[in-house]
Design an enzyme around this catalytic site. Structure first.
Site, short mmCIF file in Angstrom:
data_model
loop_
_atom_site.label_atom_id
_atom_site.label_comp_id
_atom_site.label_asym_id
_atom_site.label_seq_id
_atom_site.Cartn_x
_atom_site.Cartn_y
_atom_site.Cartn_z
CD GLN A 1 1.19 4.80 -5.20
OE1 GLN A 1 1.72 3.95 -4.46
NE2 GLN A 1 0.26 5.34 -4.55
CG HIS B 1 -3.78 3.70 -4.36
ND1 HIS B 1 -4.28 3.87 -2.84
CD2 HIS B 1 -2.60 3.62 -4.02
CE1 HIS B 1 -3.60 3.81 -2.17
NE2 HIS B 1 -2.34 3.13 -2.97
CG HIS C 1 3.41 8.95 -4.31
ND1 HIS C 1 1.54 8.64 -4.51
CD2 HIS C 1 2.73 9.47 -3.46
CE1 HIS C 1 1.21 8.91 -4.28
NE2 HIS C 1 1.54 9.25 -2.98
CG ASP D 1 0.31 6.10 0.70
OD1 ASP D 1 0.67 6.35 -0.17
OD2 ASP D 1 0.70 4.59 0.25
#
Length: 441
Positions: free
Chosen positions: A270, A273, A340, A373
């Site tokens: 994560q 990103h 999430h 995703d």
């Protein structure tokens, strides 16, 4: 590397938890001032403004703002077989899940001759945005387009930033995803200017553009940076939007049964990103926290985007939160409302059933966020910044309107006439009552 917040031995309410839990500073308010002139320029200048803004922000002036059909076809042909197979499988699974989301019309019979029909009507045109900054997201094209298609939206347009390395067209994989989905209205327009084009439409300034380059839409969806979020805020009310998306987030609720390697990998994925991405571990196990810390340090330095990952993990938006037990951890993650949320505990399904604030919940060690995703079938466009307390992820419902259709005959209305008149007079709206009584004289 990741800060620690120790909540053990403390009993905190929701307000207090919100004060101590980490959260990225989005800065939409500040971005609004930068975005306002961009929206005005596009609204007034149409295609000419879009080309000038592309040169300013993307370093390239697109020859074609609307992507030619042959470029879409060529993009599909250039895909590697495995990437194409992956996109096709993602489309299939996401379509299957979203087809089951479509609500059914129904009729409620209140009395003889008295009925209310509930209809679900798709919006007529949507604008779907696919980012192209630090990373390129054909998966976002899949998520947005499939949800709109399954809702029955007849008009779909996609915009993605022009790429200097692709001759002023969006990234080839974005174009290929559009072609695989059957979308032929695709624009080489990025950022806030794409939101403006969708909201207001854009007149063409050159013969090949025709009278209108892009017609206005009813709803704009899709993730983007802070400037896209600011532009959405400014056009909300002119069009519908999905959300003001902030930096991406993961929270992992884990106990001593969790695999520290799995947790570390998911926190890093994560953080990849964006430097502002949030990675939060909530656990009642000091041993797990220490093991995750060690694994994160080993893995983060070896990953491709190690600098970006390090900035995200070391930032104030990321943390390891220590709690007394899983019940206390549930209170924390429900207060946090993550985009999430992974549950990696004993009896994970039962724990997940007690979560009421999360964009999407990933249950057990074999349901990582990365699965969602791409190919879980769920939608990855999800509420961020704690908006999961009141908002849902993107889905078929994002493109549908609920319309009630009232069907009464003379006898059914007459039964209610005196009561309608009485209530209307009590509200000092006598003409409302006369609109009913007058039908029977």
């Amino acid at each position: 590397m990741i800060q620690r917040i120790d909540l053990r031995g403390r009993s905190l309410g929701r307000r207090e938890l919100l004060d101590v839990l980490p959260r990225a500073e989005v800065g939409v308010d500040e971005a609004v001032h930068a975005v306002e002139p961009v929206l005005r320029q596009v609204r007034a200048g149409g295609a000419a403004a879009l080309r000038e803004l592309a040169q300013r922000f993307d370093g390239v002036t697109p020859e074609h703002l609307r992507v030619p059909a042959e470029a879409l076809s060529a993009a599909v042909d250039s895909l590697s077989p495995l990437v194409r197979e992956g996109l096709v499988e993602a489309i299939r699974r996401v379509r299957q899940v979203h087809a089951d989301q479509v609500p059914h019309d129904h009729v409620t019979e209140l009395a003889p001759g008295a009925a209310v029909r509930q209809r679900w009507v798709p919006v007529q045109r949507v604008g779907l945005y696919a980012p192209g900054g630090l990373a390129v997201y054909p998966s976002s094209v899949v998520m947005n387009v499939v949800a709109a298609q399954e809702a029955g939206v007849p008009g779909l347009a996609v915009a993605s930033p022009p790429q200097k390395d692709n001759g002023g067209l969006p990234h080839p994989t974005i174009l290929a995803a559009c072609a695989l989905l059957g979308v032929d209205e695709v624009y080489a327009v990025g950022g806030a200017q794409a939101v403006a084009m969708f909201a207001y439409g854009a007149a063409g300034s050159e013969p090949q553009d025709g009278v209108t380059l892009c017609e206005p839409v009813d709803v704009i969806t899709g993730p983007g940076n802070v400037y896209v979020a600011a532009a959405k805020r400014l056009v909300r009310g002119v069009v519908g939007i999905d959300a003001e998306a902030g930096p991406t987030e993961i929270a992992v609720l884990a106990d001593a049964t969790a695999d520290p390697g799995h947790v570390a990998l998911d926190l890093i994925s994560q953080a990849e990103h964006d430097p502002m991405a949030a990675s939060v571990l909530v656990t009642d196990s000091v041993e797990l926290a220490a093991a995750v810390d060690a694994r994160v340090q080993d893995l983060a330095s070896a990953t491709k985007h190690s600098v970006r990952v390090a900035r995200a993990l070391e930032g104030p938006q990321s943390a390891v939160v220590l709690v007394d037990d899983v019940d206390a951890g549930l209170a924390v993650v429900n207060a946090y409302g993550a985009e999430h949320l992974e549950i990696q505990t004993a009896d994970a399904a039962a724990v997940a059933a007690r979560v009421h604030s999360a964009g999407a919940i990933f249950v057990g060690p074999w349901s990582p966020v990365s699965l969602g995703d791409y190919m879980a079938g769920s939608n990855h466009v999800l509420p961020t910044g704690g908006t999961a307390h009141f908002a849902s992820g993107l889905g078929v419902h994002s493109f549908l309107k609920s319309v009630q259709q009232v069907e009464y005959d003379r006898e059914a209305l007459e039964v209610l006439a005196d009561r309608i008149v009485a209530v209307a007079n009590d509200e000092d709206l006598p003409a409302h009552g006369e609109a009913v009584r007058g039908r029977f004289h």
